[in-house]
Design a protein around this motif. Structure first.
Motif, short mmCIF file in Angstrom:
data_model
loop_
_atom_site.label_atom_id
_atom_site.label_comp_id
_atom_site.label_asym_id
_atom_site.label_seq_id
_atom_site.Cartn_x
_atom_site.Cartn_y
_atom_site.Cartn_z
N LYS A 2 0.87 -1.18 0.00
CA LYS A 2 0.00 0.00 0.00
C LYS A 2 0.90 1.22 0.00
CE LYS A 2 -3.70 0.42 2.61
NZ LYS A 2 -4.56 0.69 3.81
N ILE A 3 0.72 2.07 -1.00
CA ILE A 3 1.57 3.24 -1.18
C ILE A 3 0.72 4.50 -1.17
CG2 ILE A 3 3.14 4.43 -2.76
CD1 ILE A 3 3.81 1.60 -3.90
N ILE A 4 1.14 5.46 -0.37
CA ILE A 4 0.53 6.79 -0.45
C ILE A 4 1.33 7.56 -1.48
CG2 ILE A 4 0.30 9.01 0.72
CD1 ILE A 4 -1.01 7.68 2.95
N LEU A 5 0.62 8.04 -2.49
CA LEU A 5 1.20 8.85 -3.56
C LEU A 5 0.68 10.27 -3.39
CD1 LEU A 5 2.69 9.29 -6.25
CD2 LEU A 5 0.60 8.49 -7.40
N SER A 6 1.59 11.22 -3.35
CA SER A 6 1.18 12.58 -3.04
C SER A 6 2.01 13.61 -3.78
CB SER A 6 1.33 12.82 -1.53
OG SER A 6 0.98 14.14 -1.19
N GLY A 7 1.35 14.71 -4.11
CA GLY A 7 2.06 15.89 -4.55
C GLY A 7 2.56 16.63 -3.33
N VAL A 55 5.66 5.83 1.20
CA VAL A 55 5.15 7.10 0.69
C VAL A 55 6.00 7.48 -0.51
CG1 VAL A 55 4.88 9.57 1.16
CG2 VAL A 55 4.31 7.89 2.92
N VAL A 56 5.33 7.92 -1.58
CA VAL A 56 6.02 8.44 -2.76
C VAL A 56 5.53 9.86 -2.98
CG1 VAL A 56 6.37 8.21 -5.25
CG2 VAL A 56 6.28 6.16 -3.81
N LEU A 57 6.46 10.82 -2.92
CA LEU A 57 6.16 12.23 -3.15
C LEU A 57 6.68 12.63 -4.53
CD1 LEU A 57 7.31 13.68 0.29
CD2 LEU A 57 4.98 13.11 -0.42
N SER A 58 5.87 13.39 -5.27
CA SER A 58 6.26 13.79 -6.62
C SER A 58 6.12 15.29 -6.79
CB SER A 58 5.38 13.07 -7.64
OG SER A 58 5.71 13.47 -8.96
N SER A 59 7.07 15.88 -7.49
CA SER A 59 7.07 17.31 -7.74
C SER A 59 7.39 17.60 -9.19
CB SER A 59 8.12 17.99 -6.86
OG SER A 59 8.25 19.35 -7.20
N VAL A 60 6.71 18.59 -9.74
CA VAL A 60 6.99 19.03 -11.11
C VAL A 60 7.35 20.51 -11.15
CG1 VAL A 60 6.01 19.26 -13.44
CG2 VAL A 60 5.45 17.28 -12.07
N ASN A 61 6.95 21.26 -10.16
CA ASN A 61 7.07 22.72 -10.22
C ASN A 61 8.45 23.27 -9.85
OD1 ASN A 61 7.11 22.52 -7.42
ND2 ASN A 61 5.41 23.94 -7.09
N GLY A 62 9.37 22.42 -9.43
CA GLY A 62 10.70 22.90 -9.11
C GLY A 62 10.91 23.27 -7.65
N HIS A 63 9.89 23.07 -6.83
CA HIS A 63 10.03 23.37 -5.40
C HIS A 63 9.97 22.09 -4.56
CE1 HIS A 63 9.87 27.59 -6.29
NE2 HIS A 63 8.82 27.35 -7.06
N GLY A 64 10.25 20.97 -5.20
CA GLY A 64 10.20 19.68 -4.53
C GLY A 64 11.13 19.57 -3.36
N ALA A 87 10.02 8.10 -0.44
CA ALA A 87 10.78 8.44 -1.64
C ALA A 87 10.24 9.75 -2.19
CB ALA A 87 10.67 7.35 -2.69
N VAL A 88 11.12 10.59 -2.69
CA VAL A 88 10.71 11.83 -3.35
C VAL A 88 11.40 11.89 -4.70
CG1 VAL A 88 12.53 13.21 -2.25
CG2 VAL A 88 10.50 14.33 -3.17
N GLY A 89 10.67 12.36 -5.69
CA GLY A 89 11.25 12.47 -7.02
C GLY A 89 10.56 13.52 -7.85
N GLY A 90 11.17 13.77 -8.99
CA GLY A 90 10.65 14.76 -9.92
C GLY A 90 11.61 15.91 -10.05
N LYS A 91 11.07 17.07 -10.37
CA LYS A 91 11.89 18.27 -10.50
C LYS A 91 12.01 18.88 -9.11
CE LYS A 91 12.39 22.48 -13.11
NZ LYS A 91 11.73 23.44 -13.98
N LEU A 92 13.12 18.64 -8.47
CA LEU A 92 13.31 19.01 -7.08
C LEU A 92 13.86 20.41 -6.88
CD1 LEU A 92 14.64 15.64 -5.67
CD2 LEU A 92 12.29 16.48 -5.81
N GLY A 93 14.38 21.02 -7.93
CA GLY A 93 14.93 22.36 -7.82
C GLY A 93 14.59 23.20 -9.03
N THR A 94 14.70 24.49 -8.88
CA THR A 94 14.37 25.39 -9.98
C THR A 94 15.45 25.42 -11.05
OG1 THR A 94 15.27 27.23 -8.72
CG2 THR A 94 12.88 26.87 -8.60
N ALA A 95 16.61 24.84 -10.77
CA ALA A 95 17.68 24.78 -11.77
C ALA A 95 17.42 23.69 -12.81
CB ALA A 95 19.03 24.55 -11.09
N GLY A 96 16.40 22.87 -12.58
CA GLY A 96 16.05 21.84 -13.55
C GLY A 96 16.71 20.51 -13.32
N HIS A 97 17.52 20.40 -12.30
CA HIS A 97 18.16 19.13 -11.98
C HIS A 97 18.38 19.06 -10.48
CE1 HIS A 97 21.96 21.28 -11.32
NE2 HIS A 97 21.65 21.95 -12.40
#
Length: 137
Positions: A2-7, A55-64, A87-97
């Motif tokens: 069972k995984i909680i998936l969240s923004g 828990v899986v956290l996902s970010s796209v906006n660059g403020h991850g 776990a956290v993933g996605g665009k974690l910073g505003t520099a794009g990486h």
């Protein structure tokens, strides 16, 4: 599992969560999707209510980085969630990486896996879920 998936709190994007939800369900996981703009308080309440395996956290906006740091710290504040794999993933910073110093701070705060937004990161997410690291182990 069972995984909680969240923004994260400041991220209103949903396509990443839909994709990840389908990705995880296709691999046999039971996904509790919290959606976008989830505050640390709402995340911890959902974890207490649903008792997930991870828990899986996902970010796209660059403020991850910033928002995930607050979320992980909130999860680690109480003993009942201290060992919950996160776990956290996605665009974690505003520099794009992802920057290694930010990833190190996330891990120091209790995040078990810090992933980027590349195709190889999905493989890393699967490996994390196959054998999640336990905090303090």
């Amino acid at each position: 599992m069972k995984i909680i998936l969240s923004g994260i709190a400041s991220d209103s994007h949903t396509w990443n969560l839909v994709y990840l939800g389908l990705f995880l369900e296709e691999r046999g996981h039971d996904v509790v999707a919290l959606g976008p703009c989830v505050s640390p308080r709402l995340l911890t309440a959902a974890c207490r209510r649903h008792a997930p395996d991870a828990v899986v956290l996902s970010s796209v906006n660059g403020h991850g980085y910033r928002d995930a740091l607050a979320a992980v710290r909130a999860l680690r504040a109480g003993p009942e969630l201290a060992a919950l794999p996160v776990a956290v993933g996605g665009k974690l910073g505003t520099a794009g990486h992802s920057r290694e110093a930010e990833a190190a701070r996330l891990r120091a705060a209790g995040c078990d896996a810090v992933l980027g937004d590349g195709a190889g990161d999905l493989d890393a997410l699967c490996a994390f879920l196959a054998a999640p690291a336990r905090v303090g182990a």
